[in-house]
Scaffold this motif. Sequence first.
Motif, PDB file in Angstrom:
ATOM      1  N   LEU A  50      35.932  11.059  37.395  1.00 44.77           N
ATOM      2  CA  LEU A  50      35.975   9.943  36.460  1.00 44.77           C
ATOM      3  C   LEU A  50      36.068   8.599  37.173  1.00 44.77           C
ATOM      4  O   LEU A  50      35.393   7.647  36.795  1.00 44.77           O
ATOM      5  CB  LEU A  50      37.174  10.117  35.518  1.00 44.77           C
ATOM      6  CG  LEU A  50      37.307   9.142  34.376  1.00 44.77           C
ATOM      7  CD1 LEU A  50      36.125   9.262  33.426  1.00 44.77           C
ATOM      8  CD2 LEU A  50      38.610   9.389  33.633  1.00 44.77           C
ATOM      9  N   THR A  51      36.886   8.529  38.232  1.00 39.63           N
ATOM     10  CA  THR A  51      37.177   7.238  38.865  1.00 39.63           C
ATOM     11  C   THR A  51      36.436   7.011  40.182  1.00 39.63           C
ATOM     12  O   THR A  51      36.403   5.881  40.651  1.00 39.63           O
ATOM     13  CB  THR A  51      38.685   7.107  39.171  1.00 39.63           C
ATOM     14  OG1 THR A  51      39.039   8.075  40.169  1.00 39.63           O
ATOM     15  CG2 THR A  51      39.525   7.293  37.916  1.00 39.63           C
ATOM     16  N   THR A  52      35.924   8.050  40.795  1.00 33.46           N
ATOM     17  CA  THR A  52      35.289   8.086  42.120  1.00 33.46           C
ATOM     18  C   THR A  52      36.310   8.023  43.262  1.00 33.46           C
ATOM     19  O   THR A  52      35.926   8.090  44.419  1.00 33.46           O
ATOM     20  CB  THR A  52      34.226   6.978  42.348  1.00 33.46           C
ATOM     21  OG1 THR A  52      34.853   5.711  42.500  1.00 33.46           O
ATOM     22  CG2 THR A  52      33.208   6.940  41.210  1.00 33.46           C
ATOM     23  N   PHE A  53      37.606   7.907  42.961  1.00 31.25           N
ATOM     24  CA  PHE A  53      38.636   7.849  43.995  1.00 31.25           C
ATOM     25  C   PHE A  53      39.137   9.252  44.332  1.00 31.25           C
ATOM     26  O   PHE A  53      39.273  10.100  43.456  1.00 31.25           O
ATOM     27  CB  PHE A  53      39.820   6.991  43.538  1.00 31.25           C
ATOM     28  CG  PHE A  53      39.469   5.543  43.367  1.00 31.25           C
ATOM     29  CD1 PHE A  53      39.299   4.721  44.473  1.00 31.25           C
ATOM     30  CD2 PHE A  53      39.315   4.996  42.106  1.00 31.25           C
ATOM     31  CE1 PHE A  53      38.976   3.380  44.324  1.00 31.25           C
ATOM     32  CE2 PHE A  53      38.990   3.660  41.938  1.00 31.25           C
ATOM     33  CZ  PHE A  53      38.822   2.848  43.051  1.00 31.25           C
ATOM     34  N   ASP A  54      39.473   9.464  45.610  1.00 28.54           N
ATOM     35  CA  ASP A  54      40.050  10.731  46.044  1.00 28.54           C
ATOM     36  C   ASP A  54      41.417  10.943  45.406  1.00 28.54           C
ATOM     37  O   ASP A  54      42.027  10.007  44.869  1.00 28.54           O
ATOM     38  CB  ASP A  54      40.200  10.757  47.568  1.00 28.54           C
ATOM     39  CG  ASP A  54      38.855  10.854  48.276  1.00 28.54           C
ATOM     40  OD1 ASP A  54      37.912  11.432  47.703  1.00 28.54           O
ATOM     41  OD2 ASP A  54      38.750  10.339  49.408  1.00 28.54           O
ATOM     42  N   GLU A  55      41.904  12.185  45.509  1.00 28.39           N
ATOM     43  CA  GLU A  55      43.218  12.526  44.968  1.00 28.39           C
ATOM     44  C   GLU A  55      44.287  11.616  45.561  1.00 28.39           C
ATOM     45  O   GLU A  55      44.239  11.256  46.740  1.00 28.39           O
ATOM     46  CB  GLU A  55      43.544  13.986  45.271  1.00 28.39           C
ATOM     47  CG  GLU A  55      44.802  14.474  44.617  1.00 28.39           C
ATOM     48  CD  GLU A  55      44.932  15.987  44.642  1.00 28.39           C
ATOM     49  OE1 GLU A  55      45.873  16.484  44.001  1.00 28.39           O
ATOM     50  OE2 GLU A  55      44.102  16.668  45.275  1.00 28.39           O
ATOM     51  N   ILE A  56      45.248  11.252  44.716  1.00 28.39           N
ATOM     52  CA  ILE A  56      46.332  10.365  45.113  1.00 28.39           C
ATOM     53  C   ILE A  56      47.672  11.008  44.771  1.00 28.39           C
ATOM     54  O   ILE A  56      47.751  11.901  43.932  1.00 28.39           O
ATOM     55  CB  ILE A  56      46.242   8.996  44.399  1.00 28.39           C
ATOM     56  CG1 ILE A  56      46.189   9.188  42.876  1.00 28.39           C
ATOM     57  CG2 ILE A  56      45.071   8.190  44.912  1.00 28.39           C
ATOM     58  CD1 ILE A  56      46.297   7.916  42.060  1.00 28.39           C
ATOM     59  N   GLN A  57      48.709  10.536  45.441  1.00 25.71           N
ATOM     60  CA  GLN A  57      50.074  10.792  45.001  1.00 25.71           C
ATOM     61  C   GLN A  57      50.605   9.453  44.544  1.00 25.71           C
ATOM     62  O   GLN A  57      50.565   8.465  45.292  1.00 25.71           O
ATOM     63  CB  GLN A  57      50.944  11.365  46.108  1.00 25.71           C
ATOM     64  CG  GLN A  57      52.342  11.687  45.611  1.00 25.71           C
ATOM     65  CD  GLN A  57      53.212  12.319  46.676  1.00 25.71           C
ATOM     66  OE1 GLN A  57      53.160  11.955  47.837  1.00 25.71           O
ATOM     67  NE2 GLN A  57      54.010  13.286  46.264  1.00 25.71           N
ATOM     68  N   VAL A  58      51.116   9.404  43.318  1.00 25.14           N
ATOM     69  CA  VAL A  58      51.488   8.133  42.718  1.00 25.14           C
ATOM     70  C   VAL A  58      52.735   8.336  41.871  1.00 25.14           C
ATOM     71  O   VAL A  58      52.996   9.447  41.391  1.00 25.14           O
ATOM     72  CB  VAL A  58      50.302   7.579  41.873  1.00 25.14           C
ATOM     73  CG1 VAL A  58      49.976   8.476  40.706  1.00 25.14           C
ATOM     74  CG2 VAL A  58      50.527   6.149  41.423  1.00 25.14           C
ATOM     75  N   SER A  59      53.488   7.270  41.691  1.00 27.85           N
ATOM     76  CA  SER A  59      54.636   7.381  40.791  1.00 27.85           C
ATOM     77  C   SER A  59      54.117   7.576  39.366  1.00 27.85           C
ATOM     78  O   SER A  59      53.077   7.019  38.986  1.00 27.85           O
ATOM     79  CB  SER A  59      55.519   6.135  40.876  1.00 27.85           C
ATOM     80  OG  SER A  59      54.976   5.070  40.128  1.00 27.85           O
ATOM     81  N   ALA A  60      54.832   8.359  38.620  1.00 23.77           N
ATOM     82  CA  ALA A  60      54.429   8.597  37.229  1.00 23.77           C
ATOM     83  C   ALA A  60      54.462   7.307  36.422  1.00 23.77           C
ATOM     84  O   ALA A  60      53.674   7.133  35.490  1.00 23.77           O
ATOM     85  CB  ALA A  60      55.323   9.662  36.593  1.00 23.77           C
ATOM     86  N   ASP A  61      55.351   6.391  36.778  1.00 17.33           N
ATOM     87  CA  ASP A  61      55.393   5.097  36.084  1.00 17.33           C
ATOM     88  C   ASP A  61      54.100   4.319  36.305  1.00 17.33           C
ATOM     89  O   ASP A  61      53.527   3.763  35.352  1.00 17.33           O
ATOM     90  CB  ASP A  61      56.582   4.268  36.566  1.00 17.33           C
ATOM     91  CG  ASP A  61      57.922   4.872  36.164  1.00 17.33           C
ATOM     92  OD1 ASP A  61      57.993   5.615  35.162  1.00 17.33           O
ATOM     93  OD2 ASP A  61      58.909   4.589  36.872  1.00 17.33           O
ATOM     94  N   ASP A  62      53.626   4.274  37.559  1.00 12.68           N
ATOM     95  CA  ASP A  62      52.381   3.556  37.844  1.00 12.68           C
ATOM     96  C   ASP A  62      51.192   4.236  37.182  1.00 12.68           C
ATOM     97  O   ASP A  62      50.279   3.569  36.678  1.00 12.68           O
ATOM     98  CB  ASP A  62      52.147   3.448  39.356  1.00 12.68           C
ATOM     99  CG  ASP A  62      53.099   2.470  40.030  1.00 12.68           C
ATOM    100  OD1 ASP A  62      53.733   1.648  39.326  1.00 12.68           O
ATOM    101  OD2 ASP A  62      53.214   2.536  41.272  1.00 12.68           O
ATOM    102  N   TRP A  63      51.176   5.583  37.179  1.00  9.43           N
ATOM    103  CA  TRP A  63      50.073   6.303  36.540  1.00  9.43           C
ATOM    104  C   TRP A  63      50.076   6.061  35.030  1.00  9.43           C
ATOM    105  O   TRP A  63      49.022   5.865  34.424  1.00  9.43           O
ATOM    106  CB  TRP A  63      50.139   7.798  36.855  1.00  9.43           C
ATOM    107  CG  TRP A  63      48.975   8.509  36.253  1.00  9.43           C
ATOM    108  CD1 TRP A  63      48.979   9.352  35.169  1.00  9.43           C
ATOM    109  CD2 TRP A  63      47.604   8.412  36.668  1.00  9.43           C
ATOM    110  NE1 TRP A  63      47.710   9.777  34.891  1.00  9.43           N
ATOM    111  CE2 TRP A  63      46.847   9.211  35.795  1.00  9.43           C
ATOM    112  CE3 TRP A  63      46.957   7.715  37.684  1.00  9.43           C
ATOM    113  CZ2 TRP A  63      45.472   9.342  35.918  1.00  9.43           C
ATOM    114  CZ3 TRP A  63      45.580   7.851  37.808  1.00  9.43           C
ATOM    115  CH2 TRP A  63      44.856   8.655  36.930  1.00  9.43           C
TER     116      TRP A  63
END
Length: 179
Positions: A50-63
């Motif tokens: 969907l985004t073309t970006f590779d997998e990320i680890q992110v805070s749930a708040d930011d997501w």
Amino acid sequence: MTDEEKLALIWDERSITKTMLNFGRALDIGDWPLYRSTFTDNILVDFKRLTTFDEIQVSADDWTRFAELILSPVRRHHVFTNFDIKVERDRAFAIVYMTARHWKASDMGASEYNQYGWYDVHFVRQGEEWKIARIKHDFQWVSGNNAMFDMSEPKLAENMNLVFCTANRDAAINALKIW
């Protein structure tokens, strides 16, 4: 399996299903605290198709903020089916089929954008609840007008720079070693 083990498995599967249903319902009605509640504090996210970006680890708040910014301008309707859930103690994996419909009035093409596919979801038990720790969004096909999502909107663009940054991609690479 004993009857007690069977009942526990049924309860776990029901709880995991409920987490996914809350995830989808929250997206549809814009209940961002409910959406946030479906995740662990930090999550692995693979929305590359969907985004073309590779997998990320992110805070749930930011997501959650990303979801709010990208989806609030459109009406949403998510349908989940074909739940295939595997539970192993305090971890679980599910494949959940989805149809995600989006609508926005437009004079620049179709007013709809629809996705047909599934989520690959890893859950962890936290206390009495199952939370999403890793999620991959995948689809078989889409129809309609993806341009209804305005990626140049300043707040969304700023948030995307935060969410899809190199540090989050690097963190995902390291976190994947434990999965």
